[in-house]
Structure formats: C-alpha cells, structure tokens
Scaffold this motif. Structure first.
Motif, PDB file in Angstrom:
ATOM      1  N   ASN A   6      40.966  34.861  42.661  1.00 21.78           N
ATOM      2  CA  ASN A   6      41.529  34.088  41.544  1.00 21.78           C
ATOM      3  C   ASN A   6      41.521  34.929  40.263  1.00 21.78           C
ATOM      4  O   ASN A   6      40.807  35.930  40.165  1.00 21.78           O
ATOM      5  N   ILE A   8      41.375  37.019  37.006  1.00 22.35           N
ATOM      6  CA  ILE A   8      41.382  38.457  36.703  1.00 22.35           C
ATOM      7  C   ILE A   8      41.199  39.282  37.976  1.00 22.35           C
ATOM      8  O   ILE A   8      41.877  40.295  38.182  1.00 22.35           O
ATOM      9  N   ASP A  27      34.903  37.318  48.377  1.00 20.82           N
ATOM     10  CA  ASP A  27      34.931  36.103  47.558  1.00 20.82           C
ATOM     11  C   ASP A  27      34.424  34.937  48.394  1.00 20.82           C
ATOM     12  O   ASP A  27      34.417  35.005  49.626  1.00 20.82           O
ATOM     13  N   ILE A  45      32.134  36.434  51.273  1.00 23.41           N
ATOM     14  CA  ILE A  45      30.717  36.678  50.993  1.00 23.41           C
ATOM     15  C   ILE A  45      30.326  35.959  49.710  1.00 23.41           C
ATOM     16  O   ILE A  45      31.144  35.726  48.819  1.00 23.41           O
ATOM     17  N   ASP A  46      29.044  35.631  49.645  1.00 24.85           N
ATOM     18  CA  ASP A  46      28.456  35.094  48.417  1.00 24.85           C
ATOM     19  C   ASP A  46      27.649  36.247  47.820  1.00 24.85           C
ATOM     20  O   ASP A  46      26.655  36.690  48.406  1.00 24.85           O
ATOM     21  N   VAL A  47      28.066  36.735  46.655  1.00 24.83           N
ATOM     22  CA  VAL A  47      27.427  37.933  46.084  1.00 24.83           C
ATOM     23  C   VAL A  47      25.979  37.695  45.659  1.00 24.83           C
ATOM     24  O   VAL A  47      25.262  38.652  45.370  1.00 24.83           O
ATOM     25  N   ASN A  73      33.141  41.640  39.664  1.00 25.92           N
ATOM     26  CA  ASN A  73      33.928  40.716  38.846  1.00 25.92           C
ATOM     27  C   ASN A  73      33.522  39.251  39.048  1.00 25.92           C
ATOM     28  O   ASN A  73      33.685  38.436  38.145  1.00 25.92           O
ATOM     29  N   ALA A  75      31.925  35.956  38.870  1.00 21.57           N
ATOM     30  CA  ALA A  75      30.972  35.339  37.947  1.00 21.57           C
ATOM     31  C   ALA A  75      31.353  33.881  37.772  1.00 21.57           C
ATOM     32  O   ALA A  75      32.511  33.502  37.983  1.00 21.57           O
ATOM     33  N   TYR A 104      25.979  41.370  40.704  1.00 20.55           N
ATOM     34  CA  TYR A 104      26.421  42.691  40.244  1.00 20.55           C
ATOM     35  C   TYR A 104      25.419  43.751  40.709  1.00 20.55           C
ATOM     36  O   TYR A 104      25.796  44.842  41.149  1.00 20.55           O
ATOM     37  N   ILE A 126      32.869  43.965  35.288  1.00 18.32           N
ATOM     38  CA  ILE A 126      33.633  43.156  34.334  1.00 18.32           C
ATOM     39  C   ILE A 126      32.616  42.368  33.497  1.00 18.32           C
ATOM     40  O   ILE A 126      31.894  41.512  34.014  1.00 18.32           O
ATOM     41  N   ALA A 127      32.569  42.693  32.228  1.00 21.99           N
ATOM     42  CA  ALA A 127      31.636  42.016  31.313  1.00 21.99           C
ATOM     43  C   ALA A 127      32.428  40.981  30.515  1.00 21.99           C
ATOM     44  O   ALA A 127      33.173  40.186  31.075  1.00 21.99           O
ATOM     45  N   TYR A 141      25.307  32.504  29.897  1.00 16.76           N
ATOM     46  CA  TYR A 141      26.467  33.364  30.180  1.00 16.76           C
ATOM     47  C   TYR A 141      26.490  34.608  29.278  1.00 16.76           C
ATOM     48  O   TYR A 141      26.647  35.734  29.755  1.00 16.76           O
ATOM     49  N   LYS A 145      26.118  38.623  30.312  1.00 14.90           N
ATOM     50  CA  LYS A 145      27.242  39.561  30.141  1.00 14.90           C
ATOM     51  C   LYS A 145      26.775  40.815  29.407  1.00 14.90           C
ATOM     52  O   LYS A 145      27.218  41.927  29.716  1.00 14.90           O
ATOM     53  N   GLY A 172      38.753  40.124  26.245  1.00 12.72           N
ATOM     54  CA  GLY A 172      38.817  38.978  25.331  1.00 12.72           C
ATOM     55  C   GLY A 172      39.184  37.756  26.158  1.00 12.72           C
ATOM     56  O   GLY A 172      39.003  37.741  27.380  1.00 12.72           O
ATOM     57  N   ILE A 174      41.318  35.560  28.402  1.00 14.08           N
ATOM     58  CA  ILE A 174      42.399  35.937  29.321  1.00 14.08           C
ATOM     59  C   ILE A 174      42.974  34.669  29.956  1.00 14.08           C
ATOM     60  O   ILE A 174      42.236  33.741  30.304  1.00 14.08           O
ATOM     61  N   THR A 176      43.638  32.822  32.510  1.00 11.85           N
ATOM     62  CA  THR A 176      43.355  32.515  33.917  1.00 11.85           C
ATOM     63  C   THR A 176      43.420  30.995  34.078  1.00 11.85           C
ATOM     64  O   THR A 176      43.374  30.266  33.080  1.00 11.85           O
TER      65      THR A 176
HETATM   66  N1  LIG Z   1      38.986  34.545  31.851  1.00  8.13           N
HETATM   67  C1  LIG Z   1      38.506  35.024  30.734  1.00  8.13           C
HETATM   68  O1  LIG Z   1      38.998  34.717  29.641  1.00  8.13           O
HETATM   69  C2  LIG Z   1      37.378  36.027  30.770  1.00  8.13           C
HETATM   70  C3  LIG Z   1      36.984  36.615  29.556  1.00  8.13           C
HETATM   71  C4  LIG Z   1      35.957  37.551  29.566  1.00  8.13           C
HETATM   72  C5  LIG Z   1      35.337  37.885  30.762  1.00  8.13           C
HETATM   73  N2  LIG Z   1      35.717  37.287  31.928  1.00  8.13           N
HETATM   74  C6  LIG Z   1      35.043  37.717  33.157  1.00  8.13           C
HETATM   75  O2  LIG Z   1      36.017  38.137  34.090  1.00  8.13           O
HETATM   76  C7  LIG Z   1      35.583  37.867  35.420  1.00  8.13           C
HETATM   77  C8  LIG Z   1      36.617  37.012  36.145  1.00  8.13           C
HETATM   78  O3  LIG Z   1      36.818  35.809  35.399  1.00  8.13           O
HETATM   79  P1  LIG Z   1      37.997  34.794  35.775  1.00  8.13           P
HETATM   80  O4  LIG Z   1      38.312  34.034  34.548  1.00  8.13           O
HETATM   81  O5  LIG Z   1      39.078  35.507  36.516  1.00  8.13           O
HETATM   82  O6  LIG Z   1      37.185  33.805  36.759  1.00  8.13           O
HETATM   83  P2  LIG Z   1      37.704  32.877  37.960  1.00  8.13           P
HETATM   84  O7  LIG Z   1      36.768  31.711  37.989  1.00  8.13           O
HETATM   85  O8  LIG Z   1      39.176  32.629  37.859  1.00  8.13           O
HETATM   86  O9  LIG Z   1      37.447  33.808  39.239  1.00  8.13           O
HETATM   87  C9  LIG Z   1      36.141  34.133  39.668  1.00  8.13           C
HETATM   88  C10 LIG Z   1      36.184  34.434  41.151  1.00  8.13           C
HETATM   89  O10 LIG Z   1      34.826  34.677  41.598  1.00  8.13           O
HETATM   90  C11 LIG Z   1      34.628  33.976  42.820  1.00  8.13           C
HETATM   91  N3  LIG Z   1      33.198  33.695  42.999  1.00  8.13           N
HETATM   92  C12 LIG Z   1      32.457  32.790  42.322  1.00  8.13           C
HETATM   93  N4  LIG Z   1      31.187  32.805  42.773  1.00  8.13           N
HETATM   94  C13 LIG Z   1      31.134  33.736  43.758  1.00  8.13           C
HETATM   95  C14 LIG Z   1      30.107  34.191  44.609  1.00  8.13           C
HETATM   96  N5  LIG Z   1      28.864  33.686  44.551  1.00  8.13           N
HETATM   97  N6  LIG Z   1      30.386  35.185  45.495  1.00  8.13           N
HETATM   98  C15 LIG Z   1      31.647  35.690  45.582  1.00  8.13           C
HETATM   99  N7  LIG Z   1      32.666  35.279  44.804  1.00  8.13           N
HETATM  100  C16 LIG Z   1      32.411  34.315  43.903  1.00  8.13           C
HETATM  101  C17 LIG Z   1      35.466  32.721  42.678  1.00  8.13           C
HETATM  102  O11 LIG Z   1      35.729  32.124  43.940  1.00  8.13           O
HETATM  103  C18 LIG Z   1      36.704  33.251  41.993  1.00  8.13           C
HETATM  104  O12 LIG Z   1      37.654  33.729  42.935  1.00  8.13           O
HETATM  105  C19 LIG Z   1      34.214  37.202  35.276  1.00  8.13           C
HETATM  106  O13 LIG Z   1      33.214  38.176  35.383  1.00  8.13           O
HETATM  107  C20 LIG Z   1      34.259  36.624  33.877  1.00  8.13           C
HETATM  108  O14 LIG Z   1      32.973  36.452  33.342  1.00  8.13           O
HETATM  109  C21 LIG Z   1      36.721  36.359  31.953  1.00  8.13           C
END
Ligand SMILES: NC(=O)c1ccc[n+]([C@@H]2O[C@H](COP(=O)([O-])OP(=O)(O)OC[C@H]3O[C@@H](n4cnc5c(N)ncnc54)[C@H](O)[C@@H]3O)[C@@H](O)[C@H]2O)c1
Length: 248
Positions: A6, A8, A27, A45-47, A73, A75, A104, A126-127, A141, A145, A172, A174, A176
């Motif tokens: 999903n 990013i 994922d 997998i569950d990280v 990535n 989180a 991580y 990815i922070a 959170y 980070k 910043g 994003i 999503t």
């Molecule tokens: N979206 C933003 O604006 C934003 C901004 C700054 C940082 N980030 C960081 O970018 C990264 C991605 O964010 P996003 O918005 O795309 O998130 P998202 O929720 O859209 O995607 C996260 C993905 O991680 C997977 N996941 C969750 N727990 C898991 C686990 N235990 N094991 C394996 N996979 C797992 C989810 O199924 C999902 O596919 C994260 O690290 C987030 O902190 C996001």
C-alpha cells in the motif's frame, strides 16, 4: 521491501520493478497483495516477528542469489495513538514499538549480515518529518521515527568499510489512502498543503524516485545520513503554523 502492498511502499515496489529489479514485497496485507503488478513477488510476513525477518532474508538470498537493497517501510500509526503520553494505550505502545522500531531493526540485522558477506548493498529506512520536529499527539510515532534516522546513521557508520550504505528518507505529508481519508474527513488538504512551502502534499512516486536514486550507484558517496523529501516542510519549521494569509 517491507510494507510494499500500500501507499508509499507500493510506489517504491513499482518504481524498482519498472527499473528492472527483482522485487520481493514483504507485507501482512494479503488482500492488497493481489493488486500488486505482475512481476512483484509477495511474501506474507509480520516484521515484528524476528524469525519471519530472518526467513525472508534467507529465502530471498537463496532464490535470487543475493540482496542488493532493503527498504524498511512497514509502519503503523493507529488512530488511537493520537493522544497524550498519559492517555496512551499500552497495546498501542508495544505494537508500534514492535513494528516501527523492532521491525526495522530485525530486517536490517539479517539483511546487513547478507550484505556484509557479499560486500555490497544499501539499506533505506523510511522515517518521517516527525523524526526531526514534533507536534501534539504523536508521543510514540514521532520518537520512534527519530530512532529510525539514528538507526540508519549508526548502521551506516558500522558497515561503511564493507561496501554497504545505509540512509534514511524523511517524507513530508504524502498522498496515501490513509492520509487522503483523514484529509477528506477534515474537509480537504488546503491547510496541510500550505504547511509545505511547495504548496501541496507529496505523491508516493516522489518518495519512490528518491529511494531508487539513493539505492543506485549515482548516490555512492551517500551513507549514514537522512534525506528529507518534504516540499520544504522542515526548513519552514515542519509543523509550524501555516503560511500567513496576509503578507506585507
Ligand atoms: N503517508 C505519509 O504522509 C507519510 C509521511 C511520513 C512518513 N511516512 C512513513 O512512510 C511509510 C509508509 O507509510 P504509508 O503512508 O504508505 O503507510 P500505509 O499504511 O499506506 O502502508 C503501510 C504498509 O505496511 C504494512 N504493514 C503494517 N504492519 C506490518 C507488519 N507488522 N509487517 C509487515 N507489513 C506491515 C501494511 O499492510 C501496509 O501495506 C511508513 O514508515 C510511514 O511512517 C508516511
């Protein structure tokens, strides 16, 4: 690539696949995995489970003959975690620590060993902008980070003489699905967009392009550091008040 089903992570998987890389998406989201483009391999997998991190690295190295890039990535940020320290639920604290920090760490633990043995590789954490400045309601959170940035610096220094680079990327806001749902609920993105000097939030592809570049030989002198991909958010004071409406 963790959390590649999903947002990013999905954009990063697709950018690597489009560049000709063999991509393994690790994922928990089996439903979203069915929508990954052909050619991207999915492993559930569950990280937060270190044995599963070990297994996926081992399987990937044995199937593909090596591991060039790990992108940490995956989180979580449950809505119930947007509270003050004193109101934090223990289950949110422990789960976020397990996924966002230990996940991580353990993926890197096994990937770095494989990369040291092959004397090459890149790890990208990815922070977030929240690693560098903070705001209300992110007592778990945000500090985690910040730790993701320091993980990359420490690992980067430790493995620098063994052909392995480690960097973090701080996005910043994003666009999503999660952020979009929250913005739509709050009546649109204009205020959040205004907090970014570029006047808009970012696209997942814009993080993916930075990650792809950082993992390439074009970035061969970059390690143990962080790259903000945030439309100027941090330079502007990150979570400061939006641009003034009246400029004199
Ligand atoms: N979206 C933003 O604006 C934003 C901004 C700054 C940082 N980030 C960081 O970018 C990264 C991605 O964010 P996003 O918005 O795309 O998130 P998202 O929720 O859209 O995607 C996260 C993905 O991680 C997977 N996941 C969750 N727990 C898991 C686990 N235990 N094991 C394996 N996979 C797992 C989810 O199924 C999902 O596919 C994260 O690290 C987030 O902190 C996001």
């Amino acid at each position: 690539m963790t959390g590649g089903c999903n947002g990013i992570g999905k954009a990063i998987c697709e950018a690597f696949a489009a560049s000709g890389a063999q991509v393994v998406c690790a994922d928990v989201d089996e439903k979203a995995a069915t929508l990954l483009r052909p050619g991207i391999a999915f492993r559930r997998i569950d990280v937060s489970v270190d044995v599963e991190c070990s297994q996926i690295v081992e399987e990937t190295v044995s199937e593909f003959g090596g591991l060039d890039v790990l992108v940490n990535n995956a989180a979580i940020q449950p809505p119930s975690s947007y509270v003050r320290v004193e109101d934090t639920r223990s289950e949110d604290y422990h789960r976020m620590l397990a996924v966002n920090l230990s996940g991580y760490f353990f993926m890197a633990k096994f990937a770095l060993k494989a990369m040291r043995q092959q004397q090459s590789g890149v790890v990208i954490n990815i922070a977030s902008g929240q690693a560098h400045r903070t705001t209300r309601g992110v007592p778990i959170y945000g500090p985690i980070k910040a730790a993701n940035v320091l993980q990359a610096m420490q690992w980067g220094i430790e493995y620098a003489r063994e052909g392995v680079r480690v960097v973090s990327v701080s996005p910043g806001a994003i666009d999503t699905p999660l952020v979009r749902a929250s913005l739509d609920a709050q009546g649109g993105e204009s205020e959040l967009a205004n907090r970014h000097p570029l006047g808009r939030i970012g696209k997942p592809e814009e993080i993916a392009h930075a990650v792809l570049w950082l993992s390439s030989s074009a970035a061969s002198f970059i390690t143990a550091t962080d790259l903000s991909v945030d439309g100027g958010l941090q330079a502007f004071g990150a979570f400061a008040d939006p641009f003034p409406r009246i400029i004199v």
